[in-house]
Design a protein around this motif. Sequence first.
Motif, PDB file in Angstrom:
ATOM      1  N   LEU A   1       0.832  -1.196   0.000  1.00  0.00           N
ATOM      2  CA  LEU A   1       0.000   0.000   0.000  1.00  0.00           C
ATOM      3  C   LEU A   1       0.873   1.254   0.000  1.00  0.00           C
ATOM      4  O   LEU A   1       1.608   1.512   0.950  1.00  0.00           O
ATOM      5  CB  LEU A   1      -0.930   0.001   1.211  1.00  0.00           C
ATOM      6  N   VAL A   2       0.774   2.015  -1.080  1.00  0.00           N
ATOM      7  CA  VAL A   2       1.549   3.245  -1.247  1.00  0.00           C
ATOM      8  C   VAL A   2       0.561   4.404  -1.348  1.00  0.00           C
ATOM      9  O   VAL A   2      -0.337   4.385  -2.186  1.00  0.00           O
ATOM     10  CB  VAL A   2       2.427   3.176  -2.516  1.00  0.00           C
ATOM     11  N   LEU A   3       0.724   5.401  -0.499  1.00  0.00           N
ATOM     12  CA  LEU A   3      -0.226   6.509  -0.456  1.00  0.00           C
ATOM     13  C   LEU A   3       0.060   7.580  -1.498  1.00  0.00           C
ATOM     14  O   LEU A   3      -0.820   8.345  -1.867  1.00  0.00           O
ATOM     15  CB  LEU A   3      -0.223   7.146   0.938  1.00  0.00           C
ATOM     16  N   GLY A   4       1.302   7.663  -1.934  1.00  0.00           N
ATOM     17  CA  GLY A   4       1.664   8.749  -2.839  1.00  0.00           C
ATOM     18  C   GLY A   4       1.999  10.024  -2.097  1.00  0.00           C
ATOM     19  O   GLY A   4       2.086  11.094  -2.689  1.00  0.00           O
ATOM     20  N   HIS A   5       2.199   9.913  -0.781  1.00  0.00           N
ATOM     21  CA  HIS A   5       2.585  11.050   0.053  1.00  0.00           C
ATOM     22  C   HIS A   5       4.066  10.883   0.409  1.00  0.00           C
ATOM     23  O   HIS A   5       4.407  10.230   1.396  1.00  0.00           O
ATOM     24  CB  HIS A   5       1.734  11.107   1.320  1.00  0.00           C
ATOM     25  N   VAL A   6       4.920  11.449  -0.396  1.00  0.00           N
ATOM     26  CA  VAL A   6       6.364  11.264  -0.240  1.00  0.00           C
ATOM     27  C   VAL A   6       6.837  11.848   1.088  1.00  0.00           C
ATOM     28  O   VAL A   6       6.498  12.976   1.446  1.00  0.00           O
ATOM     29  CB  VAL A   6       7.111  11.908  -1.422  1.00  0.00           C
ATOM     30  N   ASP A   7       7.639  11.071   1.817  1.00  0.00           N
ATOM     31  CA  ASP A   7       8.135  11.498   3.128  1.00  0.00           C
ATOM     32  C   ASP A   7       9.401  12.334   3.029  1.00  0.00           C
ATOM     33  O   ASP A   7       9.730  13.084   3.946  1.00  0.00           O
ATOM     34  CB  ASP A   7       8.415  10.275   4.002  1.00  0.00           C
ATOM     35  N   GLY A   8      10.121  12.191   1.941  1.00  0.00           N
ATOM     36  CA  GLY A   8      11.372  12.921   1.774  1.00  0.00           C
ATOM     37  C   GLY A   8      12.151  12.330   0.613  1.00  0.00           C
ATOM     38  O   GLY A   8      11.645  11.491  -0.133  1.00  0.00           O
ATOM     39  N   THR A   9      13.377  12.768   0.475  1.00  0.00           N
ATOM     40  CA  THR A   9      14.210  12.271  -0.619  1.00  0.00           C
ATOM     41  C   THR A   9      15.464  11.597  -0.075  1.00  0.00           C
ATOM     42  O   THR A   9      15.887  11.842   1.054  1.00  0.00           O
ATOM     43  CB  THR A   9      14.629  13.406  -1.569  1.00  0.00           C
ATOM     44  N   GLY A  10      16.037  10.744  -0.905  1.00  0.00           N
ATOM     45  CA  GLY A  10      17.304  10.102  -0.597  1.00  0.00           C
ATOM     46  C   GLY A  10      18.240  10.270  -1.776  1.00  0.00           C
ATOM     47  O   GLY A  10      17.834  10.720  -2.853  1.00  0.00           O
ATOM     48  N   GLU A  11      19.489   9.907  -1.577  1.00  0.00           N
ATOM     49  CA  GLU A  11      20.488  10.026  -2.642  1.00  0.00           C
ATOM     50  C   GLU A  11      21.080   8.661  -2.954  1.00  0.00           C
ATOM     51  O   GLU A  11      21.459   7.915  -2.045  1.00  0.00           O
ATOM     52  CB  GLU A  11      21.605  10.978  -2.224  1.00  0.00           C
ATOM     53  N   VAL A  12      21.142   8.335  -4.236  1.00  0.00           N
ATOM     54  CA  VAL A  12      21.744   7.072  -4.654  1.00  0.00           C
ATOM     55  C   VAL A  12      23.237   7.117  -4.343  1.00  0.00           C
ATOM     56  O   VAL A  12      23.964   7.977  -4.843  1.00  0.00           O
ATOM     57  CB  VAL A  12      21.517   6.816  -6.155  1.00  0.00           C
ATOM     58  N   MET A  13      23.689   6.183  -3.506  1.00  0.00           N
ATOM     59  CA  MET A  13      25.090   6.152  -3.088  1.00  0.00           C
ATOM     60  C   MET A  13      25.935   5.231  -3.959  1.00  0.00           C
ATOM     61  O   MET A  13      27.120   5.484  -4.175  1.00  0.00           O
ATOM     62  CB  MET A  13      25.175   5.715  -1.623  1.00  0.00           C
ATOM     63  N   SER A  14      25.319   4.157  -4.446  1.00  0.00           N
ATOM     64  CA  SER A  14      26.060   3.227  -5.297  1.00  0.00           C
ATOM     65  C   SER A  14      25.095   2.375  -6.095  1.00  0.00           C
ATOM     66  O   SER A  14      23.952   2.149  -5.684  1.00  0.00           O
ATOM     67  CB  SER A  14      26.982   2.330  -4.461  1.00  0.00           C
ATOM     68  N   VAL A  15      25.559   1.926  -7.252  1.00  0.00           N
ATOM     69  CA  VAL A  15      24.807   1.005  -8.106  1.00  0.00           C
ATOM     70  C   VAL A  15      25.777  -0.094  -8.524  1.00  0.00           C
ATOM     71  O   VAL A  15      26.754   0.169  -9.224  1.00  0.00           O
ATOM     72  CB  VAL A  15      24.236   1.712  -9.348  1.00  0.00           C
ATOM     73  N   VAL A  16      25.513  -1.323  -8.073  1.00  0.00           N
ATOM     74  CA  VAL A  16      26.439  -2.433  -8.307  1.00  0.00           C
ATOM     75  C   VAL A  16      25.696  -3.588  -8.968  1.00  0.00           C
ATOM     76  O   VAL A  16      24.627  -3.995  -8.506  1.00  0.00           O
ATOM     77  CB  VAL A  16      27.067  -2.910  -6.978  1.00  0.00           C
ATOM     78  N   SER A  17      26.263  -4.115 -10.043  1.00  0.00           N
ATOM     79  CA  SER A  17      25.674  -5.270 -10.720  1.00  0.00           C
ATOM     80  C   SER A  17      26.061  -6.544  -9.988  1.00  0.00           C
ATOM     81  O   SER A  17      27.205  -6.705  -9.549  1.00  0.00           O
ATOM     82  CB  SER A  17      26.151  -5.344 -12.171  1.00  0.00           C
ATOM     83  N   GLU A  18      25.104  -7.452  -9.863  1.00  0.00           N
ATOM     84  CA  GLU A  18      25.338  -8.734  -9.198  1.00  0.00           C
ATOM     85  C   GLU A  18      24.594  -9.809  -9.973  1.00  0.00           C
ATOM     86  O   GLU A  18      23.394  -9.994  -9.798  1.00  0.00           O
ATOM     87  CB  GLU A  18      24.863  -8.674  -7.745  1.00  0.00           C
ATOM     88  N   GLU A  19      25.308 -10.497 -10.869  1.00  0.00           N
ATOM     89  CA  GLU A  19      24.709 -11.466 -11.786  1.00  0.00           C
ATOM     90  C   GLU A  19      23.596 -10.771 -12.579  1.00  0.00           C
ATOM     91  O   GLU A  19      23.845  -9.791 -13.261  1.00  0.00           O
ATOM     92  CB  GLU A  19      24.213 -12.689 -11.014  1.00  0.00           C
ATOM     93  N   ASP A  20      22.348 -11.254 -12.473  1.00  0.00           N
ATOM     94  CA  ASP A  20      21.260 -10.654 -13.244  1.00  0.00           C
ATOM     95  C   ASP A  20      20.567  -9.515 -12.502  1.00  0.00           C
ATOM     96  O   ASP A  20      19.596  -8.940 -13.011  1.00  0.00           O
ATOM     97  CB  ASP A  20      20.210 -11.717 -13.594  1.00  0.00           C
TER      98      ASP A  20
END
Length: 213
Positions: A93-112
Amino acid sequence: MFTGIVEEIGTVRDTVRNRLVVEARGVLDGTRMGDSISVNGVCLTVASLENHGFTVNVMPETLRRTNLGELRYGDQVNLERALLLGGRLGGHLVLGHVDGTGEVMSVVSEEDARIVRVGAPDRLMRYIVDKGFIAVDGVSLTIADLDDVSFAVSLVTYTMGSTTFGGRRTGDIVNLEVDILAKYVERLKGREEQRLTPEFLGEYGFKGAVDVG
């Protein structure tokens, strides 16, 4: 209310003042003026419909609290129509009321899969638990790992291809909505603890010394 299962990736066509024009097709089916559409996890009201898109008005508070204020012409956004009563709840259940923002710190591939770690403020991390739910840019995801300042989610190939996560990079700002159930639990727990204080008992007529230990 939404499920966090993105239906379509839309494209921003205009961002004049507090107006956002999005090119889309699939989410237009059955949509009327006044209906709600989740745009990157933000519940917005359709102000007008065109042949190949829709327009929504975004309030200043929403622009400050979310990443919608950073959108530019050509940017892609996650779109989902409001949940129909009796429909499948594929995410949470997602209300669509965003609580805040975050920042992507890393993106790492792991197999698929692709492991994305997001830094989040303390006031939101308190609601995030291992294997719990969180909505990131409107996408329902399961927490794969967390520490004091960040959490990680594991994305399968389908999610990367059907949402904007396929193009997310380190440093990107994402919208976060924590699981509403965690907020309710905290609220109820706080009230239970309050009932045990002398001040609370005194407020309801129990005068004098009260041993709550």
